[in-house]
Design an enzyme around this catalytic site. Structure first.
Site, PDB file in Angstrom:
ATOM      1  N   SER A  59      18.636  -1.415  39.313  1.00  0.00           N
ATOM      2  CA  SER A  59      19.614  -1.912  40.216  1.00  0.00           C
ATOM      3  C   SER A  59      19.542  -1.528  41.592  1.00  0.00           C
ATOM      4  O   SER A  59      18.840  -0.425  41.916  1.00  0.00           O
ATOM      5  CB  SER A  59      20.796  -1.780  39.604  1.00  0.00           C
ATOM      6  OG  SER A  59      21.159  -0.241  39.507  1.00  0.00           O
ATOM      7  N   ALA A  60      19.647  -2.554  42.626  1.00  0.00           N
ATOM      8  CA  ALA A  60      18.949  -2.400  43.897  1.00  0.00           C
ATOM      9  C   ALA A  60      20.012  -1.421  44.506  1.00  0.00           C
ATOM     10  O   ALA A  60      21.150  -1.168  44.371  1.00  0.00           O
ATOM     11  CB  ALA A  60      18.887  -3.685  44.513  1.00  0.00           C
ATOM     12  N   SER A  87      14.191  -0.200  41.264  1.00  0.00           N
ATOM     13  CA  SER A  87      14.296  -1.617  41.855  1.00  0.00           C
ATOM     14  C   SER A  87      13.244  -1.603  43.094  1.00  0.00           C
ATOM     15  O   SER A  87      13.122  -0.798  43.655  1.00  0.00           O
ATOM     16  CB  SER A  87      15.776  -1.902  42.128  1.00  0.00           C
ATOM     17  OG  SER A  87      15.530  -3.154  43.067  1.00  0.00           O
ATOM     18  N   TYR A 110       9.580  -7.558  42.635  1.00  0.00           N
ATOM     19  CA  TYR A 110       9.806  -8.935  43.249  1.00  0.00           C
ATOM     20  C   TYR A 110       8.645  -9.220  43.886  1.00  0.00           C
ATOM     21  O   TYR A 110       8.092  -8.544  44.665  1.00  0.00           O
ATOM     22  CB  TYR A 110      10.909  -8.821  44.061  1.00  0.00           C
ATOM     23  CG  TYR A 110      12.480  -8.909  43.577  1.00  0.00           C
ATOM     24  CD1 TYR A 110      12.810  -9.723  42.370  1.00  0.00           C
ATOM     25  CD2 TYR A 110      13.429  -8.016  43.790  1.00  0.00           C
ATOM     26  CE1 TYR A 110      14.058  -9.797  41.813  1.00  0.00           C
ATOM     27  CE2 TYR A 110      14.735  -7.737  43.191  1.00  0.00           C
ATOM     28  CZ  TYR A 110      14.976  -9.000  42.171  1.00  0.00           C
ATOM     29  OH  TYR A 110      16.291  -9.029  41.584  1.00  0.00           O
ATOM     30  N   THR A 136      10.363  -9.378  37.541  1.00  0.00           N
ATOM     31  CA  THR A 136      11.540 -10.196  37.454  1.00  0.00           C
ATOM     32  C   THR A 136      11.081 -11.566  37.728  1.00  0.00           C
ATOM     33  O   THR A 136      10.778 -11.869  38.686  1.00  0.00           O
ATOM     34  CB  THR A 136      12.614  -9.623  38.666  1.00  0.00           C
ATOM     35  OG1 THR A 136      12.679  -8.472  38.234  1.00  0.00           O
ATOM     36  CG2 THR A 136      13.793 -10.542  38.410  1.00  0.00           C
ATOM     37  N   LYS A 211      10.760  -9.661  32.939  1.00  0.00           N
ATOM     38  CA  LYS A 211      12.162  -9.520  32.827  1.00  0.00           C
ATOM     39  C   LYS A 211      12.702 -10.670  33.180  1.00  0.00           C
ATOM     40  O   LYS A 211      12.782 -11.265  34.485  1.00  0.00           O
ATOM     41  CB  LYS A 211      12.399  -8.267  33.904  1.00  0.00           C
ATOM     42  CG  LYS A 211      13.955  -8.281  34.079  1.00  0.00           C
ATOM     43  CD  LYS A 211      14.370  -7.040  35.108  1.00  0.00           C
ATOM     44  CE  LYS A 211      15.669  -6.554  35.102  1.00  0.00           C
ATOM     45  NZ  LYS A 211      16.517  -7.515  35.657  1.00  0.00           N
ATOM     46  N   HIS A 235      19.950 -11.215  34.198  1.00  0.00           N
ATOM     47  CA  HIS A 235      20.176 -10.546  35.544  1.00  0.00           C
ATOM     48  C   HIS A 235      21.485 -10.124  35.426  1.00  0.00           C
ATOM     49  O   HIS A 235      22.197 -10.092  36.840  1.00  0.00           O
ATOM     50  CB  HIS A 235      19.633 -11.468  36.492  1.00  0.00           C
ATOM     51  CG  HIS A 235      19.028 -10.719  37.899  1.00  0.00           C
ATOM     52  ND1 HIS A 235      17.653 -11.011  38.028  1.00  0.00           N
ATOM     53  CD2 HIS A 235      19.785  -9.998  38.865  1.00  0.00           C
ATOM     54  CE1 HIS A 235      17.582 -10.286  39.358  1.00  0.00           C
ATOM     55  NE2 HIS A 235      18.760  -9.637  39.766  1.00  0.00           N
ATOM     56  N   ARG A 238      24.053 -12.663  37.055  1.00  0.00           N
ATOM     57  CA  ARG A 238      24.017 -12.811  38.542  1.00  0.00           C
ATOM     58  C   ARG A 238      23.073 -13.925  39.038  1.00  0.00           C
ATOM     59  O   ARG A 238      23.165 -14.200  40.216  1.00  0.00           O
ATOM     60  CB  ARG A 238      23.367 -11.471  39.272  1.00  0.00           C
ATOM     61  CG  ARG A 238      24.425 -10.404  38.775  1.00  0.00           C
ATOM     62  CD  ARG A 238      23.851  -9.064  38.936  1.00  0.00           C
ATOM     63  NE  ARG A 238      23.614  -8.461  40.384  1.00  0.00           N
ATOM     64  CZ  ARG A 238      24.657  -8.012  41.063  1.00  0.00           C
ATOM     65  NH1 ARG A 238      25.494  -7.723  40.796  1.00  0.00           N
ATOM     66  NH2 ARG A 238      24.088  -7.503  42.285  1.00  0.00           N
ATOM     67  N   GLY A 268      25.361  -6.468  29.578  1.00  0.00           N
ATOM     68  CA  GLY A 268      26.661  -6.190  28.774  1.00  0.00           C
ATOM     69  C   GLY A 268      26.596  -4.999  27.910  1.00  0.00           C
ATOM     70  O   GLY A 268      27.772  -5.014  27.177  1.00  0.00           O
ATOM     71  N   ARG A 270      27.581  -1.894  26.881  1.00  0.00           N
ATOM     72  CA  ARG A 270      28.466  -0.971  27.309  1.00  0.00           C
ATOM     73  C   ARG A 270      29.068   0.062  26.206  1.00  0.00           C
ATOM     74  O   ARG A 270      29.449   1.135  26.485  1.00  0.00           O
ATOM     75  CB  ARG A 270      29.653  -1.741  27.731  1.00  0.00           C
ATOM     76  CG  ARG A 270      29.673  -2.726  28.656  1.00  0.00           C
ATOM     77  CD  ARG A 270      29.420  -1.982  30.151  1.00  0.00           C
ATOM     78  NE  ARG A 270      29.092  -2.806  31.286  1.00  0.00           N
ATOM     79  CZ  ARG A 270      28.057  -3.643  31.515  1.00  0.00           C
ATOM     80  NH1 ARG A 270      26.698  -3.075  30.860  1.00  0.00           N
ATOM     81  NH2 ARG A 270      27.918  -4.348  32.349  1.00  0.00           N
TER      82      ARG A 270
HETATM   83  C1  FNR Z   1      20.789  -5.759  39.195  1.00  0.00           C
HETATM   84  N1  FNR Z   1      19.772  -6.365  38.677  1.00  0.00           N
HETATM   85  C2  FNR Z   1      18.449  -6.303  39.209  1.00  0.00           C
HETATM   86  N2  FNR Z   1      17.185  -6.830  38.506  1.00  0.00           N
HETATM   87  C3  FNR Z   1      16.223  -6.698  39.025  1.00  0.00           C
HETATM   88  O1  FNR Z   1      15.354  -7.073  38.514  1.00  0.00           O
HETATM   89  N3  FNR Z   1      15.947  -6.148  40.229  1.00  0.00           N
HETATM   90  C4  FNR Z   1      16.956  -5.643  41.052  1.00  0.00           C
HETATM   91  O2  FNR Z   1      16.741  -5.189  42.304  1.00  0.00           O
HETATM   92  C5  FNR Z   1      18.304  -5.592  40.501  1.00  0.00           C
HETATM   93  N4  FNR Z   1      19.239  -5.315  41.286  1.00  0.00           N
HETATM   94  C6  FNR Z   1      20.659  -5.254  40.666  1.00  0.00           C
HETATM   95  C7  FNR Z   1      21.705  -4.907  41.241  1.00  0.00           C
HETATM   96  C8  FNR Z   1      22.905  -4.895  40.635  1.00  0.00           C
HETATM   97  C9  FNR Z   1      24.284  -4.187  41.508  1.00  0.00           C
HETATM   98  C10 FNR Z   1      23.173  -5.070  39.342  1.00  0.00           C
HETATM   99  C11 FNR Z   1      24.400  -5.169  38.664  1.00  0.00           C
HETATM  100  C12 FNR Z   1      22.147  -5.884  38.774  1.00  0.00           C
HETATM  101  C13 FNR Z   1      19.974  -6.771  37.151  1.00  0.00           C
HETATM  102  C14 FNR Z   1      19.536  -5.372  36.276  1.00  0.00           C
HETATM  103  O3  FNR Z   1      18.227  -5.152  36.405  1.00  0.00           O
HETATM  104  C15 FNR Z   1      20.033  -5.996  34.851  1.00  0.00           C
HETATM  105  O4  FNR Z   1      19.298  -7.161  34.427  1.00  0.00           O
HETATM  106  C16 FNR Z   1      21.613  -6.161  34.600  1.00  0.00           C
HETATM  107  O5  FNR Z   1      22.323  -5.060  35.617  1.00  0.00           O
HETATM  108  C17 FNR Z   1      21.885  -5.806  33.149  1.00  0.00           C
HETATM  109  O6  FNR Z   1      23.313  -6.242  32.784  1.00  0.00           O
HETATM  110  P1  FNR Z   1      24.574  -5.021  32.948  1.00  0.00           P
HETATM  111  O7  FNR Z   1      23.864  -3.856  32.071  1.00  0.00           O
HETATM  112  O8  FNR Z   1      24.754  -4.893  34.297  1.00  0.00           O
HETATM  113  O9  FNR Z   1      25.571  -5.929  32.359  1.00  0.00           O
END
Ligand code: FNR
Length: 349
Positions: A59-60, A87, A110, A136, A211, A235, A238, A268, A270
């Site tokens: 996560s970024a 990330s 990326y 990704t 991914k 993702h 998102r 998801g 949790r």
């Molecule tokens: C992400 N995700 C994500 N994926 C990725 O490939 N590169 C990234 O930089 C990010 N950044 C990112 C930021 C934030 C704030 C979130 C919440 C998610 C997606 C992440 O790797 C993953 O797929 C999801 O977060 C999994 O779902 P849950 O556990 O958040 O429900």
């Protein structure tokens, strides 16, 4: 602005809700009178032994959550004996994260339009001891995250996308839109295709996980392309809204992969029960995203340690109460899905 960026999903956030709700429609068929006094949760991911099948998704921009950001996540992850995925858009560089000490780490990639940038980054990740690339593949453009648009989301000026600092790509300009959406539109390569997976394989010897695969068709192409594994991911809801929950898409991907490469899942997760359900449907492990950033915001490294401990304890309890003493004991018969009730293979809802 920061909370919204972490919490939100795309458009109506239907998939965001569904990523959770689909787990709640899967029920258990626990077995009893089995000696569960000793439970082994260890497993192997791409040849690396870890303490439990729960890993950290990329996560970024984690320094928005806590000043120690990715450092804290890296330390908590190695203390828990599991894998952290860093990330591309981290606010700490691959070298900085490596400097926190030993630990098994993957690098999420990326693909930028400028392939020199990608080549350099992959080499730096290799040199910093990262063990795999999570490519990704669901983000040729950024999903429409309305909270970020409303907030004109932008990386705070005191932070940079550290991996890109020396390349003049570390800052995010303010725009009339989500600053991240504009950044992606400017830098990320929309032409990315399976031939680029081949290209990536030609520039690195690290194993590659794709991914963002959620269909049997793409799972077959992934196997064919020779990648090391698949992460079933939307993702964190998102990107494209109204895709199924990842837990609903998992079984068709697992079936298509035919055991030839491992299939992982995120989205998801949790509870320990969620981890068990994913493994019963054929996942080799899961990743968690938002729980980590929220734990970071609450309590930094201690928070991430805590969230990993809670997940681990819950998963162990689920194993015990289902009559399983190791991951190998988990079978498809330990759960039933709505599809089982309706007699349909791979129901999406
Ligand atoms: C992400 N995700 C994500 N994926 C990725 O490939 N590169 C990234 O930089 C990010 N950044 C990112 C930021 C934030 C704030 C979130 C919440 C998610 C997606 C992440 O790797 C993953 O797929 C999801 O977060 C999994 O779902 P849950 O556990 O958040 O429900």
């Amino acid at each position: 602005m920061i909370y919204d960026y972490y919490a939100s999903g795309a458009e109506d956030e239907w998939t965001l809700k569904e990523n959770r709700e689909a787990f709640s429609r899967i029920l258990f068929r626990p077995r009893v009178l089995i000696d569960v006094s000793k439970i082994d949760m260890t497993t192997t991911v791409l040849g690396f032994k870890i303490s439990m099948p729960i890993m950290i998704a990329p996560s970024a921009m984690q320094k928005m959550a806590h000043p120690e950001g990715e450092y804290a996540t890296a330390r908590a992850s190695s203390a828990a004996g599991t894998i952290m995925t860093l990330s591309s858009w981290a606010t700490s560089s691959v070298e900085e994260v490596a400097s926190t000490g030993p630990g098994i780490r993957f690098f999420q990639l990326y693909v930028y339009k400028d392939r020199n940038v990608v080549g350099q980054l992959v080499r730096r990740a290799e040199r910093a001891g990262f063990k795999a690339i999570a490519l990704t593949v669901d983000t040729p453009r950024l999903g429409r995250r309305e909270a970020d648009i409303k907030n004109r989301f932008v990386l705070p000026p005191y932070l940079t996308l550290k991996n890109f600092e020396g390349l003049n790509l570390g800052k995010m300009d303010k725009s009339n839109d989500s600053g991240l959406a504009s950044y992606v539109a400017g830098q990320i390569d929309r032409t990315l295709s399976w031939k680029d997976v081949k290209w990536l394989q030609s520039i690195t010897s690290l194993p590659i996980l794709v991914k963002g695969v959620i269909t049997a068709e793409d799972a077959r192409l992934a196997v064919h392309s020779g990648v090391a594994g698949i992460i079933v991911s939307n993702h964190g809801a998102r990107q494209l809204d109204y895709v199924p929950a990842t837990i609903s898409a998992l079984e068709e991907v697992v079936t298509a992969a035919q055991g030839r490469i491992p299939v992982y899942l995120d989205g998801g997760v949790r509870r320990g029960t969620d981890v068990f359900k994913a493994l019963a449907l054929g996942a080799a492990g899961v990743f968690i995203g938002r729980p980590v950033v929220f734990a970071l915001a609450a309590e930094g490294e201690a928070g991430v340690r805590n969230v990993l401990r809670m997940m681990r304890d819950e998963f162990e309890l689920t194993l015990a109460l289902s009559g399983c003493t190791s991951l190998a004991d988990i079978t498809r018969s330990h759960i039933f899905t709505e599809g089982d009730r309706l007699g349909r293979p791979f129901p999406r809802l």
